[in-house]
Design an enzyme around this catalytic site. Structure first.
Site, PDB file in Angstrom:
ATOM      1  CE  LYS A 182     -75.584  95.875 -26.170  1.00 32.99           C
ATOM      2  NZ  LYS A 182     -75.718  96.342 -24.779  1.00 32.99           N
ATOM      3  N   GLY A 239     -70.580  85.154 -26.966  1.00 32.66           N
ATOM      4  CA  GLY A 239     -69.675  85.097 -28.125  1.00 32.66           C
ATOM      5  C   GLY A 239     -70.034  83.944 -29.055  1.00 32.66           C
ATOM      6  CB  CYS A 290     -61.377  89.125 -20.002  1.00 34.82           C
ATOM      7  SG  CYS A 290     -60.357  90.443 -20.660  1.00 34.82           S
ATOM      8  CD  GLU A 387     -64.472  85.047 -17.161  1.00 36.98           C
ATOM      9  OE1 GLU A 387     -65.510  84.880 -17.816  1.00 36.98           O
ATOM     10  OE2 GLU A 387     -63.536  85.775 -17.540  1.00 36.98           O
TER      11      GLU A 387
HETATM   12  P1  TAP Z   1     -71.940  89.553 -21.850  1.00 33.66           P
HETATM   13  O1  TAP Z   1     -73.167  89.212 -21.094  1.00 33.66           O
HETATM   14  O2  TAP Z   1     -71.491  88.609 -22.890  1.00 33.66           O
HETATM   15  O3  TAP Z   1     -72.202  90.994 -22.470  1.00 33.66           O
HETATM   16  C1  TAP Z   1     -71.285  91.651 -23.305  1.00 33.66           C
HETATM   17  C2  TAP Z   1     -72.041  92.596 -24.216  1.00 33.66           C
HETATM   18  O4  TAP Z   1     -72.856  91.850 -25.106  1.00 33.66           O
HETATM   19  C3  TAP Z   1     -72.987  93.550 -23.484  1.00 33.66           C
HETATM   20  O5  TAP Z   1     -73.021  94.770 -24.178  1.00 33.66           O
HETATM   21  C4  TAP Z   1     -74.302  92.812 -23.608  1.00 33.66           C
HETATM   22  O6  TAP Z   1     -75.430  93.626 -23.429  1.00 33.66           O
HETATM   23  C5  TAP Z   1     -74.207  92.284 -25.019  1.00 33.66           C
HETATM   24  N1  TAP Z   1     -75.056  91.145 -25.321  1.00 33.66           N
HETATM   25  C6  TAP Z   1     -75.709  90.305 -24.458  1.00 33.66           C
HETATM   26  N2  TAP Z   1     -76.367  89.361 -25.160  1.00 33.66           N
HETATM   27  C7  TAP Z   1     -76.143  89.593 -26.477  1.00 33.66           C
HETATM   28  C8  TAP Z   1     -76.533  88.944 -27.691  1.00 33.66           C
HETATM   29  N3  TAP Z   1     -77.285  87.847 -27.684  1.00 33.66           N
HETATM   30  N4  TAP Z   1     -76.097  89.442 -28.876  1.00 33.66           N
HETATM   31  C9  TAP Z   1     -75.294  90.533 -28.904  1.00 33.66           C
HETATM   32  N5  TAP Z   1     -74.896  91.201 -27.787  1.00 33.66           N
HETATM   33  C10 TAP Z   1     -75.306  90.726 -26.584  1.00 33.66           C
HETATM   34  O7  TAP Z   1     -70.687  89.743 -20.910  1.00 33.66           O
HETATM   35  P2  TAP Z   1     -70.573  90.701 -19.673  1.00 33.66           P
HETATM   36  O8  TAP Z   1     -71.287  90.087 -18.526  1.00 33.66           O
HETATM   37  O9  TAP Z   1     -70.953  92.051 -20.054  1.00 33.66           O
HETATM   38  O10 TAP Z   1     -68.969  90.695 -19.434  1.00 33.66           O
HETATM   39  C11 TAP Z   1     -68.341  89.702 -18.744  1.00 33.66           C
HETATM   40  C12 TAP Z   1     -67.652  88.710 -19.660  1.00 33.66           C
HETATM   41  O11 TAP Z   1     -66.885  89.381 -20.656  1.00 33.66           O
HETATM   42  C13 TAP Z   1     -66.657  87.844 -18.931  1.00 33.66           C
HETATM   43  O12 TAP Z   1     -66.806  86.516 -19.347  1.00 33.66           O
HETATM   44  C14 TAP Z   1     -65.295  88.364 -19.374  1.00 33.66           C
HETATM   45  O13 TAP Z   1     -64.257  87.463 -19.323  1.00 33.66           O
HETATM   46  C15 TAP Z   1     -65.570  88.843 -20.733  1.00 33.66           C
HETATM   47  N6  TAP Z   1     -64.616  89.889 -21.110  1.00 33.66           N
HETATM   48  C16 TAP Z   1     -63.659  89.572 -21.995  1.00 33.66           C
HETATM   49  C17 TAP Z   1     -62.721  90.506 -22.354  1.00 33.66           C
HETATM   50  C18 TAP Z   1     -61.652  90.131 -23.321  1.00 33.66           C
HETATM   51  S1  TAP Z   1     -60.744  91.289 -23.904  1.00 33.66           S
HETATM   52  N7  TAP Z   1     -61.457  88.911 -23.688  1.00 33.66           N
HETATM   53  C19 TAP Z   1     -62.770  91.794 -21.838  1.00 33.66           C
HETATM   54  C20 TAP Z   1     -63.767  92.102 -20.944  1.00 33.66           C
HETATM   55  C21 TAP Z   1     -64.715  91.126 -20.590  1.00 33.66           C
HETATM   56  P3  TAP Z   1     -76.006  93.795 -21.934  1.00 33.66           P
HETATM   57  O14 TAP Z   1     -74.943  94.409 -21.148  1.00 33.66           O
HETATM   58  O15 TAP Z   1     -77.136  94.677 -22.029  1.00 33.66           O
HETATM   59  O16 TAP Z   1     -76.354  92.410 -21.483  1.00 33.66           O
END
Ligand code: TAP
Length: 479
Positions: A182, A239, A290, A387
């Site tokens: 997804k 997470g 990240c 962050e």
């Molecule tokens: P999230 O809101 O956590 O979303 C990540 C993914 O999870 C999206 O596809 C999201 O869908 C989905 N999601 C949301 N709620 C969920 C649930 N309850 N169960 C399962 N999946 C769910 O993060 P974001 O805003 O997209 O990304 C930013 C964050 O990611 C930052 O904190 C960043 O540090 C972290 N990040 C970490 C890394 C590594 S490698 N450590 C790399 C990139 C980003 P939707 O998009 O539709 O909400």
């Protein structure tokens, strides 16, 4: 339909956008049973396409297709054969690189030079690297006949949509797993283009399934009973929710979460080079990284000098049209993310830190935030602890290496760090004491498929890339 982007720059003509997209299940595009949603160009606020939304029934269909493909085709297939498919995918990514890069920039807002020079070639490199592993898995350090896990549920964020997809899919497939992935709600298009690439590569139906949707789709996917493995990249908050969902099941889990990396500059560092690394560390991909170097720790004796050079360098950054090859800083991916960055920057000011941005004119439409630094930051400030995930740097100073390490480690995260020094011994001393999954020396944000990547503490667990990354997708054999 052939999509026409409003200012019609020549580069967009390589992309053919459909008016609407379905889900990719069992090798075909199908309608979703959810409501559907629009994906928007964050640089112009124009709708790019309507995208299907998968509900729990669609998730079930995709997991069933993946299960069938695993037991009948992909699981029994020899590693050498699987490797051929991965090589084919890698080559198609190279052939369609321009198209993927432009699409990624349209949907995400990142500068085209980054999509073109970093995201797409690194994604292809991941497929090449793992294609090479597919017939050598008995040498991965997991026993003489390690087995695939089965069906992997993968959920990825919006900051590197295509690259994150490659990080997740390439090792899973090489190890003999099938996948339901997804992408993030705001950046689904490059994953759907990848679905087309799977068709072009004649990948057997069901081996890769792509389900677009929001958080609820991700939740239904990771909670599905017939999933063997969950791989997630995203926020620490989500997470932790996923870890709770899978607790008590036999699913294997890897979590790549947030970060608040320290970029440490010692007084003997090559300062111009360090300034380039600081800029790259926090302004690359608008700071939506990240492992971004969002806390600059600079030794007091050179702090003034470094800040002066940094401000001068920041004044040369070009912010604006992501499709312009000269743009350094593109658009913020969504209004929600922009609001979060604005809120935290406002808190930084309210808590007494000094805010500075170079003079730059931001486009009227779209979501934009000027590159920003905060000086006079203390460890108690929220901008030093939370962050921001945007182009905002918090600058702190230190006197001794011991103090640098203490400040760097004063975070609940532990994903990455940078050390700038002319002395190898000082770098090694520091690196050995930093609690971070990756420590870069005299560089920042360097990625390679051969290197394991992942965090400690609230940055998650498990590694992606390298031999270590394979362990996340295989059952170790006792023989
Ligand atoms: P999230 O809101 O956590 O979303 C990540 C993914 O999870 C999206 O596809 C999201 O869908 C989905 N999601 C949301 N709620 C969920 C649930 N309850 N169960 C399962 N999946 C769910 O993060 P974001 O805003 O997209 O990304 C930013 C964050 O990611 C930052 O904190 C960043 O540090 C972290 N990040 C970490 C890394 C590594 S490698 N450590 C790399 C990139 C980003 P939707 O998009 O539709 O909400």
């Amino acid at each position: 339909m052939v999509f026409e982007y409003a200012p019609a720059p020549e580069s967009t003509s390589v992309v053919h956008l459909e008016k609407s997209y379905g889900l990719f299940v069992n090798g075909e595009f199908v309608d979703g049973r959810g409501q559907g949603f629009a994906t928007v160009n964050p640089a112009t606020e124009e709708v790019l396409a309507e995208v299907a939304e998968a509900d729990a029934r669609d998730v079930d269909d995709a997991v069933k297709a993946a299960r069938r493909a695993h037991s009948r085709v992909w699981g029994p297939m020899s590693g050498a054969e699987r490797g051929k498919y991965l090589f084919r995918i890698a080559r198609i990514i190279q052939e369609r690189a321009r198209e993927i890069a432009v699409l990624e920039t349209l949907d995400n807002g990142k500068p085209i030079k980054e999509a073109r020079d970093v995201d797409v070639p690194t994604a292809a490199a991941h497929f090449f690297y793992h294609a090479g592993w597919a017939d050598k898995l008995e040498h991965a350090g997991l026993g003489t006949s390690p087995r695939s896990l089965g069906v992997a549920a993968q959920v990825i964020p919006w900051n590197f949509p295509f690259l994150m997809l490659a990080w997740k899919l390439a090792p899973a497939l090489a190890c003999g797993n099938t996948v339901v992935l997804k992408p993030a709600e705001t950046t689904p298009l490059s994953a759907l283009l990848f679905a087309e690439i799977c068709q072009q590569a004649d990948l057997p139906p069901g081996v890769v399934n792509i389900l677009t949707g929001a958080g609820a789709t991700g939740q239904a996917l990771v909670g599905h009973d017939d999933v063997d493995k969950v791989a997630f990249t995203g926020s620490t908050e989500v997470g932790k929710a996923i870890a709770r969902t899978v607790a008590g099941t036999t699913k294997k889990v890897t979590l790549e979460l947030g970060g608040k990396a320290a970029n440490i500059v010692y007084d003997d560092a090559p300062l111009d080079q360090a300034v380039e690394g600081i800029v790259d560390g926090i302004f690359f991909n608008q700071g939506h990284v990240c492992c971004a170097g969002s806390r600059l720790l600079v030794q007091e004796s050179v702090a003034e000098d470094v800040l002066e050079r940094l401000k001068r360098r920041m004044s040369t950054l070009r912010v604006g049209d992501p499709l312009d090859k000269n743009t350094d800083v593109g658009a913020i991916n969504s209004p929600e993310q922009l609001a979060r960055i604005r809120e935290l920057a406002g808190i930084g000011e309210a808590e007494g830190a000094e805010r500075w941005s170079p003079a730059c004119e931001l486009p009227e439409r779209g979501y934009w935030f000027a590159p920003t630094i905060f000086t006079g930051v203390t460890q108690a400030h929220r901008i030093a602890r939370e962050e921001i995930f945007g182009p905002v740097l918090s600058v702190l100073t230190f006197r001794t290496p011991k103090e640098a390490v203490e400040k760097a480690n004063n975070t609940p995260y532990g994903l990455s760090a940078g050390v700038w020094s002319d002395k190898g011994s000082r770098t090694l001393w520091t690196a050995a004491r930093l609690r971070a999954g990756v420590v870069w020396s005299n560089t920042f944000n360097k990625f390679d498929p051969t290197s394991p990547f992942g965090g400690y503490q609230e940055s998650g667990y498990g590694r992606e890339g390298g031999r270590h990354g394979l362990a996340a997708y295989m059952e170790e054999s006792v023989r």
